[in-house]
Design a protein around this motif. Sequence first.
Motif, short mmCIF file in Angstrom:
data_model
loop_
_atom_site.label_atom_id
_atom_site.label_comp_id
_atom_site.label_asym_id
_atom_site.label_seq_id
_atom_site.Cartn_x
_atom_site.Cartn_y
_atom_site.Cartn_z
N ASN A 1 8.10 5.69 -7.19
CA ASN A 1 7.14 6.02 -8.03
C ASN A 1 5.60 5.69 -7.67
N HIS A 2 5.64 4.75 -6.84
CA HIS A 2 4.23 4.22 -6.12
C HIS A 2 3.92 4.96 -4.74
N ASN A 3 5.01 5.85 -4.60
CA ASN A 3 4.70 6.42 -3.05
C ASN A 3 4.96 5.39 -1.94
N PHE B 1 15.49 0.19 -9.37
CA PHE B 1 14.59 -0.32 -8.19
C PHE B 1 14.25 0.78 -7.30
N PHE B 2 15.25 1.93 -7.66
CA PHE B 2 14.57 2.98 -6.71
C PHE B 2 13.26 3.83 -7.27
N PRO B 3 13.37 4.17 -8.55
CA PRO B 3 12.14 4.87 -8.97
C PRO B 3 10.84 3.76 -8.73
N LEU B 4 11.24 2.16 -8.96
CA LEU B 4 10.26 1.59 -8.80
C LEU B 4 9.39 1.53 -7.53
N VAL B 5 10.23 1.75 -6.40
CA VAL B 5 9.37 1.97 -5.22
C VAL B 5 8.89 3.51 -5.16
N GLU C 1 0.76 -1.21 -0.10
CA GLU C 1 0.17 0.09 0.04
C GLU C 1 0.90 1.22 -0.06
N GLU C 2 0.13 2.34 -0.37
CA GLU C 2 1.08 3.49 -0.11
C GLU C 2 1.59 3.79 0.92
N GLY C 3 2.89 4.24 1.20
CA GLY C 3 3.48 4.35 2.64
C GLY C 3 4.17 3.05 3.00
#
Length: 390
Positions: free
Chosen positions: A128-130, A122-126, A107-109
């Motif tokens: 970008n989904h907040n 891997f950085f933006p993958l995490v 879930e977000e957060g």
Amino acid sequence: MTKEAFNERWNTNSMKWDMLEERYNNPDLWPMWVADMDFQAPQPVLEAMREVLDHGIFGYHVRPKSLYKAVQGWLSRRFSWEVNTDQMVFTPGVVPSISHLIQTFTEEGDGVIIQTPVYYPFFPLVRNHNRHLIQNPLVETESGYEINFTELESQMKEGARMIVLCSPHNPVGRVWTKAELEEVARLAEVYNVFVVSDEIHADLIFQGEHVPFVHAAKGYQVETATCLAPSKTFNIASLQLSYVVFENSSLQRRFENQLKTNFVGIDNPLASAACEAAYNEGEQWLEDLIAYLKGNIAYLKAQVAENMPEIKVFEPEGTYLVWMDFRGLGLYGEDLQTWLREEAGLALNDGHMFGEAGNGFARMNIACPRSHIEKGVQLLQHAYEQKAVK
Ligand SMILES: Cc1ncc(COP(=O)(O)O)c(C=O)c1O
């Protein structure tokens, strides 16, 4: 020698060869960056694709049952991993798979752990989904990198919901042992953490053996999904075919629903024909490739040790990517990148991109003809010697 004389990838819209200007402001750098190979795919793959081309109709396509069988056979022969054909979900890439897995199972957060330095998407993958990015940096030792389990446990204890494993690990080249993976599984069970295991490099092993995470996790109650593809192994990344293997059918249904929600899933007949042929007929080609790549690694390692002793090569146990440490030259951050580009004329991946722990490092791709490595070594050595003179 002109570019054209020694390479056929220039002017083919190759990311590695034709994006040098855009990425590095210099089209003349010697490209040893993007993680693909400068080799043609195996002949059976080309023939299978030609057959599809000759048919010439590319309307909506159903994924053939024979593709599922080919994957099943590959996993069984290569890893003694017995899966049913209904345990696989096809996707258009491992990165998109991880993106959908994050969407489905967090879930977000929520906290998502990655082990840096690591494959930079891997950085933006995490983020970008907040989701909350948690870095569990690997520990650098004389003999290579290891997992910091003490920190990992405290991060899991604090409530991380997922870990994205990179197994084998890009860029440090580790092939995780069964014992290491078992410890991840044990902790994941204790703290109820979902394990996404990115095993895209599983076929490219030079030392030790690849242990599928699910084998190490046997006996533990762990929610897990494994991402695999023929793309790195057979140099067919642009065909965009990958798959996720599930052990738990209710988790699999949730993932499939997520893909449906996003309208992902139509088969590409060129890609499925290529994958099927690669898995059914590409085994000897892969063995020959591995032997060749081992030779490339040995050559690079010997040349650097003999002629550039201030540079440290982390010999990869797996992946055709070599992690190199330039800190002995006093080069870090932008200075290192400028030196590699301007003094050596090389396009390597900047170590920084893989996380802060990559400062002072660069990643070299050795999946190319030996002559390309020789040229890369020459360029590096020239810059190295110039630096010593200054
Ligand atoms: C660890 C890892 N995962 C995923 C990918 C890319 O996967 P895909 O092209 O299937 O999205 C790469 C490519 O280098 C990689 O190294």
